[in-house]
Scaffold this motif. Sequence first.
Motif, short mmCIF file in Angstrom:
data_model
loop_
_atom_site.label_atom_id
_atom_site.label_comp_id
_atom_site.label_asym_id
_atom_site.label_seq_id
_atom_site.Cartn_x
_atom_site.Cartn_y
_atom_site.Cartn_z
N VAL A 56 0.85 -1.20 0.00
CA VAL A 56 0.00 0.00 0.00
C VAL A 56 0.88 1.25 0.00
O VAL A 56 0.65 2.19 -0.76
CB VAL A 56 -0.96 0.00 1.21
CG1 VAL A 56 -1.63 1.34 1.38
CG2 VAL A 56 -1.99 -1.10 1.06
N TYR A 57 1.92 1.25 0.84
CA TYR A 57 2.84 2.38 0.92
C TYR A 57 3.52 2.62 -0.43
O TYR A 57 3.57 3.74 -0.93
CB TYR A 57 3.87 2.11 2.02
CG TYR A 57 4.81 3.26 2.27
CD1 TYR A 57 4.51 4.22 3.22
CD2 TYR A 57 6.01 3.38 1.56
CE1 TYR A 57 5.37 5.28 3.46
CE2 TYR A 57 6.87 4.42 1.80
CZ TYR A 57 6.56 5.38 2.75
OH TYR A 57 7.42 6.42 2.97
N ARG A 58 4.04 1.55 -1.02
CA ARG A 58 4.75 1.67 -2.30
C ARG A 58 3.80 2.12 -3.41
O ARG A 58 4.18 2.93 -4.27
CB ARG A 58 5.44 0.35 -2.65
CG ARG A 58 6.64 0.05 -1.78
CD ARG A 58 7.41 -1.15 -2.25
NE ARG A 58 6.66 -2.39 -2.22
CZ ARG A 58 6.51 -3.16 -1.13
NH1 ARG A 58 7.07 -2.79 0.02
NH2 ARG A 58 5.83 -4.28 -1.19
N LEU A 78 2.04 6.41 -7.07
CA LEU A 78 0.98 7.24 -7.66
C LEU A 78 1.13 8.72 -7.30
O LEU A 78 0.26 9.53 -7.60
CB LEU A 78 -0.40 6.73 -7.22
CG LEU A 78 -0.76 5.34 -7.75
CD1 LEU A 78 -2.07 4.86 -7.13
CD2 LEU A 78 -0.83 5.33 -9.27
N GLY A 79 2.26 9.05 -6.67
CA GLY A 79 2.56 10.46 -6.39
C GLY A 79 1.97 11.01 -5.11
O GLY A 79 1.93 12.22 -4.91
N HIS A 80 1.51 10.13 -4.21
CA HIS A 80 0.98 10.58 -2.93
C HIS A 80 2.08 10.59 -1.88
O HIS A 80 3.17 10.07 -2.10
CB HIS A 80 -0.17 9.67 -2.49
CG HIS A 80 -1.32 9.67 -3.45
ND1 HIS A 80 -2.17 10.73 -3.61
CD2 HIS A 80 -1.73 8.72 -4.33
CE1 HIS A 80 -3.07 10.44 -4.53
NE2 HIS A 80 -2.82 9.22 -5.00
N ASP A 81 1.79 11.15 -0.73
CA ASP A 81 2.76 11.22 0.36
C ASP A 81 2.25 10.44 1.57
O ASP A 81 1.65 11.02 2.48
CB ASP A 81 3.01 12.68 0.74
CG ASP A 81 4.10 12.84 1.79
OD1 ASP A 81 4.69 11.83 2.21
OD2 ASP A 81 4.35 13.99 2.20
N PRO A 82 2.46 9.12 1.59
CA PRO A 82 1.95 8.33 2.70
C PRO A 82 2.60 8.68 4.04
O PRO A 82 2.00 8.49 5.09
CB PRO A 82 2.23 6.89 2.29
CG PRO A 82 3.31 6.98 1.27
CD PRO A 82 3.13 8.29 0.59
N PHE A 121 -2.15 10.59 11.03
CA PHE A 121 -2.78 9.55 11.83
C PHE A 121 -2.21 9.55 13.24
O PHE A 121 -2.95 9.45 14.22
CB PHE A 121 -2.58 8.17 11.19
CG PHE A 121 -3.04 7.05 12.09
CD1 PHE A 121 -4.38 6.70 12.13
CD2 PHE A 121 -2.14 6.39 12.91
CE1 PHE A 121 -4.80 5.69 12.97
CE2 PHE A 121 -2.56 5.39 13.76
CZ PHE A 121 -3.91 5.03 13.79
N GLU A 122 -0.90 9.66 13.35
CA GLU A 122 -0.27 9.64 14.67
C GLU A 122 -0.68 10.85 15.51
O GLU A 122 -0.84 10.74 16.72
CB GLU A 122 1.25 9.52 14.53
CG GLU A 122 1.65 8.14 14.04
CD GLU A 122 3.13 7.98 13.75
OE1 GLU A 122 3.89 8.97 13.86
OE2 GLU A 122 3.51 6.86 13.39
N GLU A 123 -0.87 12.00 14.86
CA GLU A 123 -1.37 13.17 15.59
C GLU A 123 -2.78 12.93 16.12
O GLU A 123 -3.08 13.25 17.27
CB GLU A 123 -1.38 14.40 14.67
CG GLU A 123 -0.01 14.95 14.35
CD GLU A 123 -0.05 16.02 13.26
OE1 GLU A 123 -1.16 16.46 12.86
OE2 GLU A 123 1.04 16.43 12.82
N ARG A 124 -3.64 12.34 15.27
CA ARG A 124 -5.01 12.03 15.72
C ARG A 124 -4.98 10.98 16.84
O ARG A 124 -5.73 11.08 17.80
CB ARG A 124 -5.86 11.55 14.55
CG ARG A 124 -6.23 12.64 13.57
CD ARG A 124 -7.28 12.20 12.56
NE ARG A 124 -6.98 10.96 11.88
CZ ARG A 124 -6.28 10.85 10.75
NH1 ARG A 124 -5.80 11.94 10.16
NH2 ARG A 124 -6.05 9.67 10.20
N ALA A 125 -4.09 10.00 16.71
CA ALA A 125 -3.98 8.96 17.74
C ALA A 125 -3.55 9.56 19.07
O ALA A 125 -4.04 9.19 20.13
CB ALA A 125 -3.00 7.87 17.29
#
Length: 116
Positions: free
Chosen positions: A86-88, A93-97, A104-108
């Motif tokens: 998923v990360y790769r 596709l040009g996204h920044d995972p 996500f970690e901030e929300r967690a």
Amino acid sequence: MTTTDTPKTPREFVETMLRSSVEADRLADENINDRYLLEAHTHSAVNGYVAATAMEMLRLHAPDTADALAEHLDHVLTAGDLAGPVYRTAKGLGHDPDQWIAQFEERAARRKANTP
């Protein structure tokens, strides 16, 4: 097929994704008062629907590609490494995972701070 079986064919993947989507929708209903669980289950329901629709269209219009994808997905799920592909794919596709992970970690951290 049980929830512990790995789908092997495009048709099995479609069925599994739709079943998971229905179950996620039911879990969203159960967790309507828990914002975080509601959001997670709602996203899972939508993701399952989109994935099932895409796989079904691929199965109908490009069956060889659908078979190859099902084989690849079976390998990924059997290996137990969903995060890596998923990360790769996101990177490819040009996204920044990495940004998504940080968010996500901030929300967690906020969820943990709000838990007694």
